[in-house]
Design a protein around this motif. Sequence first.
Motif, PDB file in Angstrom:
ATOM      1  N   UNK A 389       0.831  -1.204   0.000  1.00 42.25           N
ATOM      2  CA  UNK A 389       0.000   0.000   0.000  1.00 42.25           C
ATOM      3  C   UNK A 389       0.865   1.253   0.000  1.00 42.25           C
ATOM      4  N   UNK A 390       0.440   2.252  -0.740  1.00 40.04           N
ATOM      5  CA  UNK A 390       1.141   3.531  -0.770  1.00 40.04           C
ATOM      6  C   UNK A 390       0.158   4.630  -1.123  1.00 40.04           C
ATOM      7  N   UNK A 391       0.437   5.826  -0.626  1.00 38.22           N
ATOM      8  CA  UNK A 391      -0.368   6.999  -0.952  1.00 38.22           C
ATOM      9  C   UNK A 391       0.530   8.053  -1.581  1.00 38.22           C
ATOM     10  N   UNK A 392       0.001   8.850  -2.544  1.00 37.38           N
ATOM     11  CA  UNK A 392      -1.349   8.811  -3.068  1.00 37.38           C
ATOM     12  C   UNK A 392      -1.578   7.590  -3.970  1.00 37.38           C
ATOM     13  N   UNK A 393      -2.858   7.255  -4.173  1.00 31.50           N
ATOM     14  CA  UNK A 393      -3.165   6.087  -5.004  1.00 31.50           C
ATOM     15  C   UNK A 393      -2.962   6.381  -6.483  1.00 31.50           C
ATOM     16  N   UNK A 394      -3.251   7.627  -6.889  1.00 26.73           N
ATOM     17  CA  UNK A 394      -3.046   7.994  -8.299  1.00 26.73           C
ATOM     18  C   UNK A 394      -2.973   9.529  -8.391  1.00 26.73           C
TER      19      UNK A 394
END
Length: 394
Positions: A389-394
Amino acid sequence: MRITGMRTTPVAVPFRTDEIWAFGRRRGQVSVLLELETDEGVVGLGEAATYPSADIVLAVFASLEPLVVGADPLRIEQLVRRIDVVGTWHHVGASSPAIAAVEMACWDIAGKVCGQPLVNLFGGRFRDEVEFFWYVARAEPDEVAEEGRRATAAGFSTCYLKVGADGPRRDVERVAALRDGAGSGARIRVDANEAWSPGSAVRVIRELARYDLELVEQPVSGRNLDEMAHVRSRVDVPLLANEASWTRQAQLAVIKAGAADVISVDNQMDDGLANLRRSAGMCEAAGLPVVKHSLGELGVALAAAVHALAATPNARPAHQAYGALLTDDVVDGFGGPAANYARGHLAVPAGPGLGVELDRDRVERYADLYRREGAGFGFHDRERVHAAAALPKF
């Protein structure tokens, strides 16, 4: 008067449907109830949300005991500063819901000693009841529409929806479904939980704007206020800071950066109710309303919030609570499921202090559930524990 003991009880109360957000889910509310005992027999109630986990909050309570036991519970400012400075929380750069629970219990004691509801110690009622939103915690568009209809039927005027799906089209479908279900008169607030990059946030918010949004909460990272200010300058929908504004220091930075139109405040993340009111005063001076954020709370913490918000003039928009999700509570006659709200509002409790009492049978029932299944109530989604998981997603 002196504090003689701290009794903590973790409890787990199920939700009627899972809470789902951009990077996780949980199936119910875990809180640690605090009973602060004194040598004069007056007992103060407090409650701590288990953020980031129950084990950590219980460890913080254990670390606070030498600083709290023996203290005068009516010297609230002195005690909180002792925890902050001698307990070294000032150097941590953050707070813990456990600290806020101690402060809350001291205010409960103060109100009981004075024979006054806590709101009167905060300057008296500016309003007699406090508005909360309906938490839409379903994923599929048809379910979201049904939740909107349920909210309207229950008398709630504001619906709150988590966005930040893996693709923007999904969010558009869900917001459209909520508008259809809730009707044209409902206010719709969406929360991206930092899921978008600045460019994506501008594009998605502009597309969602046709559904007449009240607020967009934390569309981009709360750690980069320039990004928030950039997005704010390019969209017409007002922005609500949340992950960017959990402490007074962070709120001041948001104000200076011109990064939000509304600011989220949270006593559980900033040493307590007195600091929540300081936050609100700072925001009022900047011409900004405040919204109370919640990590999830049961009737003890909810009652404390209602007292503080009722005495705070710029606490105008609907606030966050979990009435739409909770199946039960641990206090008598206050908070809990949505059926206990009147048109989405809660009246200020009239009794001394917080004005609520624990239902011992329900406390024991949900303490037993915590002992048996508490690990399954955490903030993380078990299906995503090993996801990249990582942010931002897009």
